[in-house]
Design an enzyme around this catalytic site. Structure first.
Site, short mmCIF file in Angstrom:
data_model
loop_
_atom_site.label_atom_id
_atom_site.label_comp_id
_atom_site.label_asym_id
_atom_site.label_seq_id
_atom_site.Cartn_x
_atom_site.Cartn_y
_atom_site.Cartn_z
N GLY A 478 -30.44 -15.57 -20.09
CA GLY A 478 -29.04 -15.24 -19.91
C GLY A 478 -28.58 -14.88 -18.52
O GLY A 478 -27.38 -14.95 -18.22
N ASN A 638 -26.54 -14.25 -6.10
CA ASN A 638 -25.25 -14.65 -6.67
C ASN A 638 -24.53 -13.40 -7.14
O ASN A 638 -24.94 -12.77 -8.11
CB ASN A 638 -25.46 -15.63 -7.82
CG ASN A 638 -24.16 -16.18 -8.38
OD1 ASN A 638 -23.19 -15.47 -8.57
ND2 ASN A 638 -24.13 -17.47 -8.65
N LYS A 640 -21.75 -13.04 -8.61
CA LYS A 640 -21.11 -13.15 -9.92
C LYS A 640 -22.13 -12.90 -11.03
O LYS A 640 -21.92 -12.05 -11.91
CB LYS A 640 -20.45 -14.51 -10.10
CG LYS A 640 -19.80 -14.69 -11.47
CD LYS A 640 -19.18 -16.08 -11.64
CE LYS A 640 -17.88 -16.18 -10.86
NZ LYS A 640 -17.17 -17.45 -11.17
N GLN A 645 -24.99 -9.14 -14.75
CA GLN A 645 -26.21 -8.45 -15.17
C GLN A 645 -25.99 -6.94 -15.22
O GLN A 645 -26.38 -6.27 -16.17
CB GLN A 645 -27.34 -8.75 -14.18
CG GLN A 645 -28.06 -10.04 -14.44
CD GLN A 645 -29.12 -9.88 -15.50
OE1 GLN A 645 -28.81 -9.84 -16.69
NE2 GLN A 645 -30.36 -9.80 -15.11
N GLY A 709 -34.88 -7.58 -7.77
CA GLY A 709 -34.78 -7.54 -9.23
C GLY A 709 -33.70 -6.61 -9.72
O GLY A 709 -33.55 -5.49 -9.23
N GLY A 711 -32.41 -6.93 -13.49
CA GLY A 711 -32.26 -6.89 -14.94
C GLY A 711 -32.53 -5.53 -15.57
O GLY A 711 -31.79 -5.09 -16.46
N GLU A 712 -33.58 -4.83 -15.14
CA GLU A 712 -33.95 -3.56 -15.77
C GLU A 712 -33.12 -2.39 -15.23
O GLU A 712 -32.65 -1.55 -16.00
CB GLU A 712 -35.44 -3.27 -15.58
CG GLU A 712 -36.37 -4.46 -15.73
CD GLU A 712 -36.31 -5.12 -17.10
OE1 GLU A 712 -35.80 -4.51 -18.05
OE2 GLU A 712 -36.78 -6.27 -17.20
#
Length: 746
Positions: A478, A638, A640, A645, A709, A711-712
């Site tokens: 995603g 990016n 956007k 995220q 990173g 995501g987390e």
């Protein structure tokens, strides 16, 4: 025209998703959407007890139902070679081994798959599944965490490995917080939280030959899944193909291979036909993992001027009776703040439930709820602003190992977030800011996660039409993986993004790790960068003397030509270079891997989340009215997709804090909340305006792109920020998630 000029930098742009049109038009094909000749459908039957054994199975009515082709149970299932029999038949599966579906009559949790009905249509399979009747010899089960908390034990991996992060840890004096003039002791509870991506877990299993298996599977690791199924069935890895081109959301539940996948493979083997199996929403609550129920206790001590003396952080997390699941609940406590004395103790509790799995932010998000809530509580005891208290205990080196940070711009995050949330409006005295019937409060929470990089391969192919195709066996759950890889390649090659295609989600592509742990861009992006550099190097060789002394960064592929950025007049057509390559595609595959950076530096991403909440004075209703999330995540490829995220993580954190919590009826060991009507995920009405800010400073120690990173850290620290804001609004400290009105009104 644009493609005839030197390509502007696209890393950092707000570029639209390269697969966006495919998704919104329905052209993107997900795991359950492939059509194969002879495809049939499966429906699972789950146990109705939580522990015991099956004494009999009546499948006759199901077998006679219209369209039914087979009813598979432990009594007639083809044997899976990897499910080797143990010398002691009463011994449960080995530590770390997933449930062996249809292996024997043992039942380890409620709704464990005990039969699979296969029929010509989905409706026929589901109808017949209701006709399967089982009799059990039930044993007394344990599913109540609080009633069994004292049974927690040190994980086996920690017993076997003294260096395991799960082992008991002491820095300085054990329980040194007890010597401090100001002390805090508090317990925090995080109830089980379920993965609920839009796409249900699904698989199509197809034996193309007796020794050749293809699966279309919703997974986060095509290579890992390939290895697992090859091992289970005693096949060479190259004889197992895993396809996961599109994944309709995943928060970690695709990081494990689950019983339903093997059940489908067994059925396909038995019938010699492709079998599709899609879980129901209820089965998503019982068969494919969840964030484990976790109890935590923190003892914290500080001097009266706000310097930490010690922190003791204990945690007990639940796991299943047949598999030990662990996570890094205590890591942030060891390294986030300067404290001479830190003690951590981690235990797990085996219950008669299915195995948990990492969920976004995994243990770090759970641990941050306790740590960051305790930091807020201590700041209140000291009559200090919570941000000031954190700044007084800011670390310039990692106190866990005394290594310097690769980069750390957390102070910049504090400043960005405080300005945007209006932190100056926060009142030191809780409950003193009101807007009509609503109490208003402000809170903050800090998050961190390792800036990890693994090994990956990428292939780059220059095709006849001048396009470059990149391939790597990563997945996209995603975040927009394909988009950022195209951006990285566009800058590396000096060519327009529309001339580049990134292909993923196929185990036949060059090796890449799972999409998890905030490491995909660091790992696969680095491989894409090296593959593009290698492709330019090959073209440079074909270009001859005019390009012989050029540096890779001076070569561009814009306008169908290889040219020099420093001298646009030096150029040669890509078509001519192909001719020199015997008319063949120019094809390179490279491997990129980290060096010894981790031995020298401590590498983390950081975030801070600020929340403004309103709590209704009469009803206890909580509304998050504004959130600001700031990240130190290295180079932002990016803005956007990275912003999305962060927003997604914030919404997930709202769910963690206010709405999400599994409720089990312990009489039966079965969840009461088993659908999206009773289990409340946050919806649009629960999500406020969420602002995102990035420091956007590269970290070239982590990887050559400078990324770290996102995501987390998008979710780690969100729940405590909201809990702390609720305390600031009301003066009530709630230490059990989710924070619901009944707890505030008690």
């Amino acid at each position: 025209m644009k493609d005839q000029q030197l390509q502007d930098k696209v890393v950092g742009d707000r570029m639209n998703r390269v697969d966006g049109r495919l998704k919104v038009t329905g052209a993107a094909k997900y795991s359950a959407e492939y059509e194969l000749p002879g495809l049939v459908h499966g429906a699972l039957v789950g146990s109705t007890i939580a522990k015991g054994r099956i004494t009999s199975l009546d499948t006759k009515a199901a077998e006679r139902a219209p369209g039914v082709l087979a009813v598979i149970t432990h009594l007639n299932s083809p044997k899976v070679p990897g499910f080797a029999a143990k010398s002691n038949p009463d011994e449960p599966p080995a530590i770390g081994q997933p449930l062996r579906v249809f292996h024997d009559e043992k039942v380890y949790f409620n709704d464990q798959p005990i039969a699979l009905v296969v029929a010509n249509t989905l409706e026929q399979a589901r109808y017949a599944a209701r006709l399967v009747k089982a009799q059990y010899a039930a044993d007394e089960h344990r599913t109540d965490f609080e009633a069994n908390k004292q049974r927690g034990f040190l994980p086996t991996q920690a017993k076997r490995n003294p260096k395991s992060a799960q082992n008991d840890y002491d820095r300085g004096q054990k329980n040194g917080y007890q010597t401090a003039p100001v002390k805090l002791e508090a317990e925090y509870v995080h109830t089980s939280e379920m993965h609920n991506p839009m796409e249900l877990q699904s698989i199509i299993a197809h034996w193309e030959a007796p020794d050749r298996l293809t699966v279309y599977d919703k997974v986060q690791a095509v290579k890992g899944t390939q290895r697992a199924f090859a091992k289970d069935w005693g096949l060479p890895e190259e004889n197992v193909k895993v396809i996961a081109t599109f994944v309709g959301g995943a928060f970690g539940n695709g990081l494990h291979n689950w019983p339903h996948e093997t059940a489908a493979i067994i059925a396909a083997k038995k019938l010699n036909r492709p079998v599709k199996l899609v879980l129901t929403r209820e089965q998503m609550f019982t068969m494919v993992g969840y964030r484990p129920y976790t109890w935590q206790r923190i003892g914290m001590g500080a001097t009266k001027d706000g310097k930490l003396v010690g922190i003791t952080h204990e945690s007990v997390g639940q796991t299943s009776s047949y598999e030990e699941f662990t996570e890094s609940t205590l890591q942030q406590t060891r390294m986030m703040y300067t404290s001479p004395n830190v003690s951590t103790r981690y235990r797990i509790l085996g219950l008669d439930i299915s195995t948990p799995i990492w969920m976004r932010g995994p243990g770090e998000a759970t641990g941050a709820f306790a740590l960051e809530s305790a930091m807020d509580e201590m700041a209140h005891l000291l009559n200090l602003d919570p941000m000031e208290f954190r700044l007084r205990n800011y670390t310039d080196v990692d106190p866990d190992n005394n290594k310097p940070w690769s980069t750390k711009f957390l102070k910049e995050c504090y400043q960005l977030g405080a300005e945007r949330i209006g932190w100056n409006k926060r009142q030191m005295k809780p409950g003193s800011l009101r807007d009509g019937d609503w109490f208003v409060g402000y809170g903050m929470g800090v998050g961190t996660f390792g800036a990890n990089r693994g090994t990956a391969k990428a292939r780059a192919v220059l095709q006849a039409d001048g396009t470059v195709v990149l391939q790597s066996a990563t997945t996209d759950i995603g975040p927009g993986t394909g988009t950022v890889m195209v951006q990285i390649a566009a800058d590396a090659l000096g060519m327009p993004p529309e001339k580049i295609r990134f292909e993923l989600g196929n185990s036949t592509f060059p090796t890449a790790p799972s999409q998890g742990g905030s490491a995909t861009v660091n790992t696969v992006g680095s491989a894409v960068l090296e593959a593009c550099t290698a492709l330019k190097g090959k073209l440079q060789q074909l270009g001859g003397a005019a390009f012989a002394s050029a540096k890779p960064e001076d070569l561009t592929l814009a306008g169908g030509q290889l040219s020099l950025a420093s001298n646009a007049g030096t150029k040669v057509s890509l078509a001519d270079l192909r001719k020199q390559n015997n008319g063949q595609d120019i094809d390179v595959t490279v491997e990129a891997k980290p060096g010894n950076e981790r031995q020298k530096y401590s590498m983390y991403s950081f975030s801070v989340h600020f929340a403004e909440v309103r709590v209704h004075a009469m009803t206890g209703e909580v509304r998050v009215s504004k959130m600001v999330s700031c990240a130190d995540a290295g180079t932002i490829v990016n803005h956007k997709t990275a912003g999305s995220q962060m927003i997604g993580g914030a919404v997930g954190g709202i769910g963690m804090a206010l709405t999400e919590g599994a409720v089990m009826d312990h009489r039966f060991g079965r969840y009461v909340t088993k659908d999206l009507a009773d289990y409340h995920v946050p919806v649009h009405a629960d999500a406020p305006a969420i602002e995102v800010a990035f420091v956007d400073k590269p970290d070239f120690i982590v990887d050559p792109l400078g990324t770290k990173g996102i995501g987390e850290i998008a979710i780690i620290g969100v729940a405590p920020a909201i809990a702390n804001a609720i305390f600031n609004a009301t003066g009530k400290r709630i230490r059990e998630l989710p924070i619901t009105p009944d707890k505030l009104m008690a």
